[in-house]
Design a protein around this motif. Structure first.
Motif, PDB file in Angstrom:
ATOM      1  N   SER A   2       0.844  -1.186   0.000  1.00 31.12           N
ATOM      2  CA  SER A   2       0.000   0.000   0.000  1.00 31.12           C
ATOM      3  C   SER A   2       0.882   1.240   0.000  1.00 31.12           C
ATOM      4  O   SER A   2       1.401   1.645   1.046  1.00 31.12           O
ATOM      5  CB  SER A   2      -0.909   0.006   1.228  1.00 31.12           C
ATOM      6  OG  SER A   2      -1.572   1.240   1.320  1.00 31.12           O
ATOM      7  N   THR A   3       1.044   1.825  -1.164  1.00 32.83           N
ATOM      8  CA  THR A   3       1.879   3.020  -1.279  1.00 32.83           C
ATOM      9  C   THR A   3       1.362   4.127  -0.380  1.00 32.83           C
ATOM     10  O   THR A   3       2.144   4.828   0.271  1.00 32.83           O
ATOM     11  CB  THR A   3       1.928   3.490  -2.748  1.00 32.83           C
ATOM     12  OG1 THR A   3       2.447   2.416  -3.541  1.00 32.83           O
ATOM     13  CG2 THR A   3       2.804   4.711  -2.914  1.00 32.83           C
ATOM     14  N   SER A   4       0.038   4.283  -0.318  1.00 33.66           N
ATOM     15  CA  SER A   4      -0.551   5.332   0.531  1.00 33.66           C
ATOM     16  C   SER A   4      -0.100   5.183   1.975  1.00 33.66           C
ATOM     17  O   SER A   4       0.329   6.153   2.610  1.00 33.66           O
ATOM     18  CB  SER A   4      -2.076   5.272   0.478  1.00 33.66           C
ATOM     19  OG  SER A   4      -2.546   5.500  -0.817  1.00 33.66           O
ATOM     20  N   HIS A   5      -0.191   3.975   2.485  1.00 35.66           N
ATOM     21  CA  HIS A   5       0.151   3.757   3.886  1.00 35.66           C
ATOM     22  C   HIS A   5       1.652   3.868   4.137  1.00 35.66           C
ATOM     23  O   HIS A   5       2.068   4.353   5.192  1.00 35.66           O
ATOM     24  CB  HIS A   5      -0.400   2.409   4.353  1.00 35.66           C
ATOM     25  CG  HIS A   5      -1.889   2.419   4.439  1.00 35.66           C
ATOM     26  ND1 HIS A   5      -2.680   1.868   3.466  1.00 35.66           N
ATOM     27  CD2 HIS A   5      -2.719   2.956   5.361  1.00 35.66           C
ATOM     28  CE1 HIS A   5      -3.948   2.049   3.800  1.00 35.66           C
ATOM     29  NE2 HIS A   5      -3.996   2.708   4.942  1.00 35.66           N
ATOM     30  N   LEU A  35       9.687   3.607  -6.130  1.00 37.11           N
ATOM     31  CA  LEU A  35       8.505   4.368  -6.524  1.00 37.11           C
ATOM     32  C   LEU A  35       8.864   5.341  -7.639  1.00 37.11           C
ATOM     33  O   LEU A  35       9.955   5.912  -7.646  1.00 37.11           O
ATOM     34  CB  LEU A  35       7.975   5.186  -5.340  1.00 37.11           C
ATOM     35  CG  LEU A  35       7.332   4.426  -4.198  1.00 37.11           C
ATOM     36  CD1 LEU A  35       6.875   5.402  -3.114  1.00 37.11           C
ATOM     37  CD2 LEU A  35       6.169   3.598  -4.680  1.00 37.11           C
ATOM     38  N   GLN A  39       3.993   8.527  -9.209  1.00 34.91           N
ATOM     39  CA  GLN A  39       3.194   7.749  -8.259  1.00 34.91           C
ATOM     40  C   GLN A  39       3.165   8.430  -6.894  1.00 34.91           C
ATOM     41  O   GLN A  39       2.128   8.475  -6.234  1.00 34.91           O
ATOM     42  CB  GLN A  39       3.779   6.341  -8.144  1.00 34.91           C
ATOM     43  CG  GLN A  39       2.988   5.415  -7.248  1.00 34.91           C
ATOM     44  CD  GLN A  39       3.585   4.022  -7.178  1.00 34.91           C
ATOM     45  OE1 GLN A  39       4.710   3.783  -7.625  1.00 34.91           O
ATOM     46  NE2 GLN A  39       2.856   3.096  -6.606  1.00 34.91           N
ATOM     47  N   VAL A  40       4.298   8.975  -6.473  1.00 33.89           N
ATOM     48  CA  VAL A  40       4.363   9.672  -5.186  1.00 33.89           C
ATOM     49  C   VAL A  40       3.426  10.872  -5.202  1.00 33.89           C
ATOM     50  O   VAL A  40       2.608  11.053  -4.285  1.00 33.89           O
ATOM     51  CB  VAL A  40       5.811  10.121  -4.868  1.00 33.89           C
ATOM     52  CG1 VAL A  40       5.846  11.024  -3.642  1.00 33.89           C
ATOM     53  CG2 VAL A  40       6.712   8.913  -4.672  1.00 33.89           C
ATOM     54  N   THR A  43      -0.285   9.945  -5.352  1.00 31.41           N
ATOM     55  CA  THR A  43      -0.721   9.410  -4.053  1.00 31.41           C
ATOM     56  C   THR A  43      -0.860  10.536  -3.046  1.00 31.41           C
ATOM     57  O   THR A  43      -1.836  10.580  -2.278  1.00 31.41           O
ATOM     58  CB  THR A  43       0.269   8.339  -3.551  1.00 31.41           C
ATOM     59  OG1 THR A  43       0.375   7.308  -4.539  1.00 31.41           O
ATOM     60  CG2 THR A  43      -0.179   7.745  -2.230  1.00 31.41           C
ATOM     61  N   ARG A  46      -4.144  12.281  -3.593  1.00 31.30           N
ATOM     62  CA  ARG A  46      -5.288  11.529  -3.040  1.00 31.30           C
ATOM     63  C   ARG A  46      -5.313  11.612  -1.520  1.00 31.30           C
ATOM     64  O   ARG A  46      -6.383  11.762  -0.910  1.00 31.30           O
ATOM     65  CB  ARG A  46      -5.232  10.064  -3.489  1.00 31.30           C
ATOM     66  CG  ARG A  46      -5.610   9.869  -4.950  1.00 31.30           C
ATOM     67  CD  ARG A  46      -5.767   8.396  -5.312  1.00 31.30           C
ATOM     68  NE  ARG A  46      -4.562   7.605  -5.141  1.00 31.30           N
ATOM     69  CZ  ARG A  46      -3.576   7.521  -6.019  1.00 31.30           C
ATOM     70  NH1 ARG A  46      -3.640   8.187  -7.153  1.00 31.30           N
ATOM     71  NH2 ARG A  46      -2.521   6.777  -5.781  1.00 31.30           N
ATOM     72  N   LEU A  47      -4.145  11.515  -0.890  1.00 33.17           N
ATOM     73  CA  LEU A  47      -4.091  11.604   0.566  1.00 33.17           C
ATOM     74  C   LEU A  47      -4.547  12.979   1.047  1.00 33.17           C
ATOM     75  O   LEU A  47      -5.259  13.083   2.059  1.00 33.17           O
ATOM     76  CB  LEU A  47      -2.673  11.308   1.064  1.00 33.17           C
ATOM     77  CG  LEU A  47      -2.182   9.872   0.896  1.00 33.17           C
ATOM     78  CD1 LEU A  47      -0.688   9.770   1.218  1.00 33.17           C
ATOM     79  CD2 LEU A  47      -2.983   8.911   1.756  1.00 33.17           C
TER      80      LEU A  47
END
Length: 178
Positions: A2-5, A35, A39-40, A43, A46-47
């Motif tokens: 989970s990249t977000s986490h 990564l 993508q960073v 993400t 979105r966070l």
């Protein structure tokens, strides 16, 4: 993964901008797939949208503006929930290695399948040696050792499976041709 986490976890150590998060990810998870910057930043967007991080300001070094992000209370709660949840064991075998061995046994003659299994076993053994050198190097960090141990355990399991499969192929061949 989970990249977000993972990004939330990296932000738990303090405010960072996307470039620093990418570098920290790649340094802290040295055996994981690196990564991509895109993508960073996607993400982080979105966070931020979900209220898990907030932008805390911009700085400009020799390049473009860099927005720093901070973990919110809601983000910390989401991180804690993720860390507290037990991962269920994977219900399906999704390894490319597994698929190749099964297909090799289906379409190749037994000697070709055996050759593939032996060659793959050699590749795994070589990789085990490389990882052992990484974790025993004087400059090895705890991150290096932990990630090498994880990879070694998985490679070792694969290697045991390859050897068992090679034995089964040999037994099957003896039974059919005796």
């Amino acid at each position: 993964m989970s990249t977000s986490h993972v990004l939330l976890g990296l932000l738990a150590a303090g405010n960072r901008h996307g470039y620093e998060l990418k570098r920290a990810h790649d340094a802290r998870l040295p055996r994981a797939k690196p990564l991509a910057f895109g993508q960073v930043y996607a993400t982080l967007g979105r966070l931020a949208r979900d209220g898990l991080v907030i932008a805390t300001g911009q700085e400009r070094e020799a390049g473009p503006d860099r927005t720093s992000y901070q973990l919110t209370g809601q983000g910390r709660e989401a991180l804690d929930r993720w860390l507290g949840a037990v991962e269920p064991p994977a219900p399906y075998v999704t390894s490319t290695l597994f698929a190749k061995v099964v297909v090799a046994l289906l379409v190749a003659d037994v000697s070709a399948a055996r050759s593939y299994l032996v060659a793959q076993g050699r590749a795994h053994t070589d990789r085990l040696r490389e990882l052992t050198a990484v974790k025993t190097a004087p400059s090895a960090t705890l991150d290096d050792v932990v990630s090498a141990d994880y990879a070694i355990a998985h490679l070792d399991a694969d290697l045991r499976w390859l050897r068992t499969t090679l034995d089964r192929v040999a037994d099957w061949h003896r039974e059919v041709h005796s």
